[in-house]
Scaffold this motif. Structure first.
Motif, PDB file in Angstrom:
ATOM      1  N   ALA A 163       0.831  -1.207   0.000  1.00  0.00           N
ATOM      2  CA  ALA A 163       0.000   0.000   0.000  1.00  0.00           C
ATOM      3  C   ALA A 163       0.863   1.255   0.000  1.00  0.00           C
ATOM      4  O   ALA A 163       0.542   2.242  -0.670  1.00  0.00           O
ATOM      5  CB  ALA A 163      -0.923   0.001   1.220  1.00  0.00           C
ATOM      6  N   VAL A 164       1.958   1.211   0.725  1.00  0.00           N
ATOM      7  CA  VAL A 164       2.848   2.375   0.785  1.00  0.00           C
ATOM      8  C   VAL A 164       3.507   2.610  -0.568  1.00  0.00           C
ATOM      9  O   VAL A 164       3.580   3.738  -1.056  1.00  0.00           O
ATOM     10  CB  VAL A 164       3.918   2.172   1.877  1.00  0.00           C
ATOM     11  N   ARG A 165       3.952   1.534  -1.188  1.00  0.00           N
ATOM     12  CA  ARG A 165       4.596   1.696  -2.491  1.00  0.00           C
ATOM     13  C   ARG A 165       3.612   2.183  -3.549  1.00  0.00           C
ATOM     14  O   ARG A 165       3.944   3.009  -4.399  1.00  0.00           O
ATOM     15  CB  ARG A 165       5.228   0.371  -2.938  1.00  0.00           C
ATOM     16  N   VAL A 166       2.393   1.676  -3.471  1.00  0.00           N
ATOM     17  CA  VAL A 166       1.388   2.141  -4.421  1.00  0.00           C
ATOM     18  C   VAL A 166       1.095   3.620  -4.184  1.00  0.00           C
ATOM     19  O   VAL A 166       0.971   4.417  -5.124  1.00  0.00           O
ATOM     20  CB  VAL A 166       0.103   1.300  -4.302  1.00  0.00           C
ATOM     21  N   GLN A 167       1.007   3.993  -2.924  1.00  0.00           N
ATOM     22  CA  GLN A 167       0.755   5.396  -2.607  1.00  0.00           C
ATOM     23  C   GLN A 167       1.904   6.278  -3.111  1.00  0.00           C
ATOM     24  O   GLN A 167       1.690   7.392  -3.607  1.00  0.00           O
ATOM     25  CB  GLN A 167       0.608   5.543  -1.089  1.00  0.00           C
TER      26      GLN A 167
ATOM     27  N   ALA B 207      -5.596   0.108  -2.271  1.00  0.00           N
ATOM     28  CA  ALA B 207      -4.644   1.055  -1.695  1.00  0.00           C
ATOM     29  C   ALA B 207      -4.537   2.304  -2.561  1.00  0.00           C
ATOM     30  O   ALA B 207      -4.334   3.406  -2.064  1.00  0.00           O
ATOM     31  CB  ALA B 207      -3.267   0.392  -1.557  1.00  0.00           C
ATOM     32  N   ALA B 208      -4.690   2.099  -3.862  1.00  0.00           N
ATOM     33  CA  ALA B 208      -4.527   3.221  -4.773  1.00  0.00           C
ATOM     34  C   ALA B 208      -5.755   4.111  -4.813  1.00  0.00           C
ATOM     35  O   ALA B 208      -5.652   5.323  -4.984  1.00  0.00           O
ATOM     36  CB  ALA B 208      -4.222   2.706  -6.174  1.00  0.00           C
ATOM     37  N   THR B 209      -6.920   3.514  -4.670  1.00  0.00           N
ATOM     38  CA  THR B 209      -8.140   4.280  -4.899  1.00  0.00           C
ATOM     39  C   THR B 209      -8.874   4.638  -3.616  1.00  0.00           C
ATOM     40  O   THR B 209      -9.742   5.504  -3.629  1.00  0.00           O
ATOM     41  CB  THR B 209      -9.111   3.472  -5.779  1.00  0.00           C
ATOM     42  N   HIS B 210      -8.566   3.947  -2.533  1.00  0.00           N
ATOM     43  CA  HIS B 210      -9.253   4.207  -1.258  1.00  0.00           C
ATOM     44  C   HIS B 210     -10.755   4.071  -1.414  1.00  0.00           C
ATOM     45  O   HIS B 210     -11.516   4.820  -0.809  1.00  0.00           O
ATOM     46  CB  HIS B 210      -8.896   5.580  -0.728  1.00  0.00           C
TER      47      HIS B 210
END
Lengths: 220, 220
Positions: A163-167, B207-210
């Motif tokens: 999730a951090v890397r995607v963010q 994770a990308a879209t929340h």
DNA sequence: TCAATAATGGCAAATAGTGCCATAAAGGCG
DNA sequence: CGCCTTTATGGCACTATTTGCCATTATTGA
């Protein structure tokens, strides 16, 4: 292997290798000349020999610094993106991104207006030059691990987390797209103020993060 | 100028240009051979002539289909990413992404296991081959406008919106990173089941879209 | 100054790519 | 079928890119 034991204190005896910083400066110098030539005549019309001549190096040495003529623009691009990333790194938790961008002036010290112009010119050219486009994307991809660290610090998680890397990739994309928009606007003659740039950047980051990183619209 | 008026009904008289589909197939054929050679001997050890010979074309014609030997791998990569994007396009609003990935089998019809393998092999190689890495990023960037349309439809907004484009870039990054992880795991001998792949993909997209795109964890 | 090591330059060679022209293939038409 | 037109391909020469090899120069410590 007593040599191995002494290895750490082995003093070099001849000419020392070029310092990292000096090599970096040399690459930057080449990069600036390359961008200048690319802007003046176009990429296809600029040869490796032209770049070498402009810097005062032999062609042979040029190819020791860069693997291809297109990659010569990389240091200038990295200079700008690194400044962007550093600015984000200094963004204090609890403040809006817009406020931080206005308050933090170190980015303008870090990258000269000429290098900023050069970067935007290259980004604009990259619309027509596949090799430059590829390089631009690679430069931004290299920012992702750094941004992952920023995000990890902010969220108190590991930079290895998916999730951090995607963010982080999301953040990189927001910066990249904002820069591309700015470059396109400038290239097509649509002027834009620095203030608006900051606002657009904030908007992009907000769209990308949905507030997860703690930024809020300044009016809220 | 009367010719201009008749232009639309002017019938061509000689050999017709190669159909788009035929040209696409030819490029794909070249691409498969190129990937095979790159995997067998490495990129540096494979010459343009090797690729041309493998396909049964002259070198001259090869350079008419591709601008560089590295770009020969592009069709295989695009095949896979297009299938990914198409799957997302078919994702019905209101269902979780994981459910959709399990239910939608068309992706497996669209891209053969061999091409999927080839793609993952190229992605794995791209860790060491800058030219392949650049190409991989370019392929994924080209997916962004398509994803922007998907996002725009889903949110009822314009695909030109900054927020929509950033969300699309975010989605692209999630797909890309998941694929890279999978390729790295396979290359390093860590197996992974298809089911886990789908779960990771869902996690990345979430994770990308929340949740903005309407996906929810299947347990919720 | 001498020895050691690194940077650079010059040259040759291999590879990558392009421009130009000839030829082959694929259509339409009489 | 030949005839004409257009396109795809191949061959060749040529430029540009890129690397290997070796000589030369520059920089350091002894």
């Amino acid at each position: 292997m007593s040599e191995t034991a002494l290895e750490s204190q082995a003093r070099p005896r001849g000419r020392r290798p070029m310092s990292e910083r000096r090599r970096w400066l040399q690459r930057l110098e080449i990069s600036r000349e390359a961008v200048r030539l690319f802007r003046e005549r176009g990429v296809a019309e600029t040869t490796g020999e032209d770049i070498a001549d402009a810097v005062g190096l032999s062609v042979r040495t040029l190819w020791r610094y860069f693997r291809s003529k297109e990659s010569c623009v990389e240091p200038v691009l990295s200079l700008t993106t690194d400044a962007f990333v550093d600015t984000l790194r200094r963004w204090p938790s609890g403040s809006s991104l817009e406020e931080h961008l206005v308050a933090d002036h170190r980015m303008r010290d870090q990258v000269s207006p000429a290098d900023g112009d050069a970067t935007l010119a290259v980004v604009a050219m990259s619309r027509r030059e596949p090799a430059l486009r590829a390089l631009w994307l690679v430069v931004y991809e290299r920012a992702e691990p750094v941004l992952a660290q920023v995000v990890a610090d902010r969220l108190g998680r590991s930079p290895e987390d998916l999730a951090v890397r995607v963010q982080a990739a999301t953040l990189a994309a927001a910066l990249r797209i904002t820069t591309e928009d700015l470059a396109a606007d400038l290239a097509d003659g649509r002027a834009r103020s620095d203030d608006e740039g900051g606002a657009r950047l904030s908007e992009a980051v907000r769209a990308a993060t949905h507030g997860v990183l703690g930024d809020e619209p300044p009016s809220a």
